[in-house]
Design a protein around this motif. Structure first.
Motif, PDB file in Angstrom:
ATOM      1  N   SER A   1       0.708  -1.337  -0.063  1.00 36.91           N
ATOM      2  CA  SER A   1       0.081   0.062  -0.083  1.00 36.91           C
ATOM      3  C   SER A   1       0.957   1.376   0.003  1.00 36.91           C
ATOM      4  N   ASN A   2       1.975   1.073   0.813  1.00 35.24           N
ATOM      5  CA  ASN A   2       2.764   2.516   0.787  1.00 35.24           C
ATOM      6  C   ASN A   2       3.489   2.779  -0.471  1.00 35.24           C
ATOM      7  N   SER A   3       4.055   1.444  -1.113  1.00 30.56           N
ATOM      8  CA  SER A   3       4.607   1.584  -2.374  1.00 30.56           C
ATOM      9  C   SER A   3       3.610   2.108  -3.562  1.00 30.56           C
ATOM     10  N   PHE A   4       2.365   1.929  -3.376  1.00 31.97           N
ATOM     11  CA  PHE A   4       1.560   2.286  -4.405  1.00 31.97           C
ATOM     12  C   PHE A   4       1.215   3.652  -4.150  1.00 31.97           C
ATOM     13  N   LEU A   5       1.062   4.209  -3.098  1.00 29.53           N
ATOM     14  CA  LEU A   5       0.839   5.592  -2.464  1.00 29.53           C
ATOM     15  C   LEU A   5       2.023   6.433  -2.976  1.00 29.53           C
ATOM     16  N   ARG A   6       3.301   5.819  -2.764  1.00 32.80           N
ATOM     17  CA  ARG A   6       4.285   6.840  -3.343  1.00 32.80           C
ATOM     18  C   ARG A   6       4.403   7.000  -4.743  1.00 32.80           C
ATOM     19  N   MET A   7       4.137   5.654  -5.450  1.00 30.42           N
ATOM     20  CA  MET A   7       4.104   5.862  -6.888  1.00 30.42           C
ATOM     21  C   MET A   7       3.119   6.833  -7.538  1.00 30.42           C
ATOM     22  N   GLU A   8       1.749   6.831  -6.683  1.00 31.25           N
ATOM     23  CA  GLU A   8       0.572   7.815  -7.239  1.00 31.25           C
ATOM     24  C   GLU A   8       1.180   9.509  -6.802  1.00 31.25           C
ATOM     25  N   ASN A   9       1.955   9.613  -5.688  1.00 26.54           N
ATOM     26  CA  ASN A   9       2.446  10.860  -5.388  1.00 26.54           C
ATOM     27  C   ASN A   9       3.365  11.201  -6.358  1.00 26.54           C
ATOM     28  N   ASP A  10       4.382  10.430  -6.573  1.00 23.38           N
ATOM     29  CA  ASP A  10       5.441  10.747  -7.714  1.00 23.38           C
ATOM     30  C   ASP A  10       4.964  10.992  -8.963  1.00 23.38           C
ATOM     31  N   LYS A  11       3.773  10.100  -9.523  1.00 29.06           N
ATOM     32  CA  LYS A  11       3.087  10.444 -10.638  1.00 29.06           C
ATOM     33  C   LYS A  11       2.482  11.955 -10.647  1.00 29.06           C
ATOM     34  N   ILE A  12       1.765  12.474  -9.645  1.00 27.33           N
ATOM     35  CA  ILE A  12       1.239  13.883  -9.545  1.00 27.33           C
ATOM     36  C   ILE A  12       2.449  14.752  -9.619  1.00 27.33           C
ATOM     37  N   ARG A  13       3.410  14.567  -8.716  1.00 26.54           N
ATOM     38  CA  ARG A  13       4.487  15.423  -8.647  1.00 26.54           C
ATOM     39  C   ARG A  13       5.095  15.707 -10.100  1.00 26.54           C
ATOM     40  N   CYS A  14       5.163  14.704 -10.856  1.00 20.44           N
ATOM     41  CA  CYS A  14       5.852  14.728 -12.219  1.00 20.44           C
ATOM     42  C   CYS A  14       4.830  15.422 -13.103  1.00 20.44           C
ATOM     43  N   GLU A  15       3.516  15.368 -12.848  1.00 18.84           N
ATOM     44  CA  GLU A  15       2.543  15.996 -13.769  1.00 18.84           C
ATOM     45  C   GLU A  15       2.460  17.478 -13.479  1.00 18.84           C
ATOM     46  N   ASN A  16       2.895  17.955 -12.048  1.00 22.40           N
ATOM     47  CA  ASN A  16       2.844  19.155 -11.886  1.00 22.40           C
ATOM     48  C   ASN A  16       4.138  19.800 -12.313  1.00 22.40           C
TER      49      ASN A  16
END
Length: 696
Positions: A79-94
């Motif tokens: 779950s933590n890994s998935f959350l980090r991946m989602e946050n990294d994806k949003i950060r890259c989009e920003n």
């Protein structure tokens, strides 16, 4: 009981426990099949399965408990890994959106980027999206934790890919450092203790207190003396298991090691004052900066009388060696304080892992077994402290060969090192309280006791920042630089957030070296101002003069100094060096220093509050190498030793800090990297040359 029967019964118990560990492949297959069908078997199911597999019901119970904990840990990591991946994806989009908006030009605005319209609305959308993502992941994680989820554990991957430190291109295809991951991070968030858990934890703490007292007062049946000259004692694990563990209850996997040690000595502080240090996590961190990198109180279960007797807290603690190459140890544990009788106190620690089906700590199977201190008040202002360390450790991360003997022998976090650090810290506190006659400052006027106290407090802040900057916590991302010099240099960058740090981006570079000289010899050389020109390239080969010296202990080498070069350039004559040198009975030493301008030095020495003065500490952390036969920890001779012994050596961590930029949004550039790399490499070479140490 007939004493003659004890060895035979003890041997039988030990033989049985060894057999209980070794499950056959058939037993494991059957247990796994049962686990898939029913992860929580009742007592009858466990008894039937035990008969079928020729095991004890208690073994079945423990196997299922461990298997459930393992599954929950796996789900939590996923779950933590998935959350980090989602946050990294949003950060890259920003980041992509920001870069695109910089290049968009409005024809009616004659070259002004079109950002005003997007900024407010885009931020609102980002916040909404991040909140929804966090709520969704919190809901998923809470299912595995079995309780409402308050905050995701801030655990970063232990294997970090190489990152580019030369943004904007200076070091070419080198690795990079993502500063976004290094600001505002925190770890060790403890879930609150529930009403159902509270009585069980109170009972566990009481039992841990009883066991601590027995361990502290036990004789040779439990404790083994080391070689002559070594004060600390080590725990006889087999004897402990036979005395304190129910038959068949000591199930310890082979990858779990036990560290148990005991030491006692006099400490220059009253018992009540020592209890206050133990129960206050801020004081606890200040007293042990070289061992405790961070600590905080998670929950207060019992406040006790004046926060002392009958006080019980849930405490989080991160232990470290002052170097990036030794993994930290994280514990969540109960700390229970009790006054046994007039003038006698006890502070007991124990991890509540068996009560809370939640994986605590990193590694997850490391925990504190009943341990702590007995503190007896003496009539002369001293206290006699008996320190017991006892923990189970799962080593999952590699340890540098330089520190391996120190850590695996138990010396790095053993009772002797804790007690020696406590004795030194108490001497420092006493020196601070008993400052006497004025010294002379740079202008010839007297430095008042208030000025000396202010200088010592600023120096204490400096030492704390230095030790914390070299933590190997998962939140402190270190990157190994490839092929820069003949030493392995690691760097880390972060936006400064701690009080006493300059605003902006701070770059820390560190390395560790082995020196074939005793630890006390290396310490004497590095703290000696007359030898500083031999290794400090910033001194420009000029002599350094000590203009202020404040002793802070019985050892004359333990002191706070203000140094100034006797010959400096016109642009440098306003800079001084604040330095603290300290060593203790375990051989652990620190030499920490920071540049400070003349105006600031005079303000501090006038007695003004120094807590807000920004510092960039650099320095050295020295430890005996603890190799077998080297005599580490014992008094060392000036040269060599008897035939067949190993010459004593030491391990020295070298670290420098520089301010990359005062703008928090800045990135590390090639010039900053070259500066710290050059400082490290040249300093190491000059130290080895001055000490006649050949080789890398």
């Amino acid at each position: 009981m007939d004493s003659g029967d004890e060895p035979e019964g003890s041997n039988n118990n030990q033989h049985q426990r060894k057999q209980y560990h070794r499950h056959t492949p058939h037993q494991i297959q059957q247990l796994e099949a049962m686990f898939k069908e029913c992860p929580h078997p009742d007592e009858n199911q466990r008894a039937a399965l035990a008969r079928e597999l020729d095991l004890e019901p208690q073994q079945i119970k423990f196997w299922f408990q461990n298997r459930r904990t393992q599954m929950k840990a796996q789900h939590e990591r996923a779950s933590n890994s998935f959350l980090r991946m989602e946050n990294d994806k949003i950060r890259c989009e920003n980041v992509t959106m920001r870069e695109a908006l910089k290049n968009v030009i409005c024809p009616n605005c004659v070259g002004q980027p079109v950002t005003d319209y997007f900024d407010a609305q885009k931020l609102r959308m980002e916040n909404t999206q991040l909140k929804e993502e966090l709520d969704r992941m919190s809901s998923i994680t809470s299912k595995y934790l079995g309780r409402p989820f308050t905050q995701a554990p801030a655990v970063l991957p232990t294997s970090v890919p190489s990152l580019d430190l030369s943004v904007g291109g200076g070091l070419g295809g080198g690795p990079s450092l993502d500063l976004e991951l290094l600001s505002g991070c925190s770890s060790g968030m403890l879930p609150p203790v529930t009403k159902m858990e509270r009585p069980m934890m109170v009972d566990l703490a009481a039992r841990a207190m009883d066991e601590l007292i027995r361990l502290a007062q036990a004789g040779r049946q439990l404790w083994v003396k080391g070689v002559p000259g070594d004060a600390p004692e080590t725990l006889n694990v087999a004897a402990y298991d036979s005395l304190f563990t129910a038959p068949g209850g000591a199930f310890r996997p082979p990858d779990i090691s036990v560290e148990g040690s005991r030491d006692s000595g006099l400490v220059f502080m009253s018992a009540v004052a020592l209890v206050d240090v133990f129960m206050d996590t801020n004081k606890w961190t200040e007293f042990f900066p070289g061992i405790v990198s961070k600590a905080h109180t998670g929950d207060v279960l019992m406040s006790g009388l004046c926060g002392r007797s009958e006080s019980l807290i849930m405490m989080y603690e991160e232990l470290h060696v002052v170097t990036p190459v030794v993994p930290t140890r994280e514990f969540s544990f109960l700390r229970y304080c009790k006054q046994i009788e007039q003038g006698l106190w006890a502070v007991a620690d124990v991890s509540p892992d068996g009560l809370r089906d939640v994986p605590y700590g990193t590694p997850p199977r490391s925990r504190r077994l009943p341990s702590g201190c007995l503190i007896a008040d003496m009539s002369n202002g001293y206290s006699k402290v008996t320190w017991v360390e006892h923990m189970e450790i799962e080593q999952t991360l590699p340890i540098s060969a330089l520190y391996r003997n120190l850590v695996l022998s138990g010396a790095a976090f053993g009772a002797h090192r804790w007690l020696a650090a406590l004795q030194r810290a108490c001497e420092r506190v006493a020196s601070l309280a008993m400052l006497g006659a004025p010294h002379h400052d740079l202008a010839g006027a007297g430095v008042t006791p208030e000025g000396q106290r202010s200088t010592m407090k600023l120096s204490q802040q400096m030492v704390g920042l230095f030790c914390a900057s070299l933590s190997s916590s998962p939140l402190q991302r270190w990157v190994l630089l490839p092929g820069t010099t003949d030493v392995s240099i690691r760097v880390a960058a972060q936006r400064s957030a701690e009080p006493g740090q300059p605003n902006g981006v701070v770059l820390t570079a560190a390395t560790s070296i082995w020196l074939p000289v005793p630890a006390n010899h290396a310490f004497a050389f590095l703290r000696d101002e007359s030898a500083r020109s031999q290794w400090d390239i910033l001194a420009h080969a000029n002599q350094v003069q000590e203009v202020l010296r404040i002793p802070n202990g019985s050892n004359p080498d333990n002191c706070v100094s203000v140094l100034r070069g006797t010959m400096t350039d016109a642009n440098q004559d306003g800079m001084l060096i604040l330095q603290e040198s300290c060593t203790d009975a375990s051989g652990s030493s620190l030499v920490v220093y920071s540049p400070i301008d003349l105006l600031t030095a005079n303000v501090v020495m006038s007695g003004e509050d120094a807590s807000g003065i920004p510092l960039l500490p650099s320095g050295f952390a020295i430890l005996p190498d603890a190799r077998p036969g080297s005599g580490a920890g014992a008094p060392s001779s000036s040269s060599g030793g008897p035939l067949g012994t190993i010459s004593p050596g030491c391990v020295v961590a070298v670290a420098f800090q520089i301010l990359v930029s005062s703008l928090p949004s800045s990135r590390v550039d090639a010039e900053s990297m070259a500066t710290v790399t050059g400082l490290i490499g040249t300093t190491v070479q000059q130290i080895k040359a001055a000490l006649n140490c050949a080789g890398p």
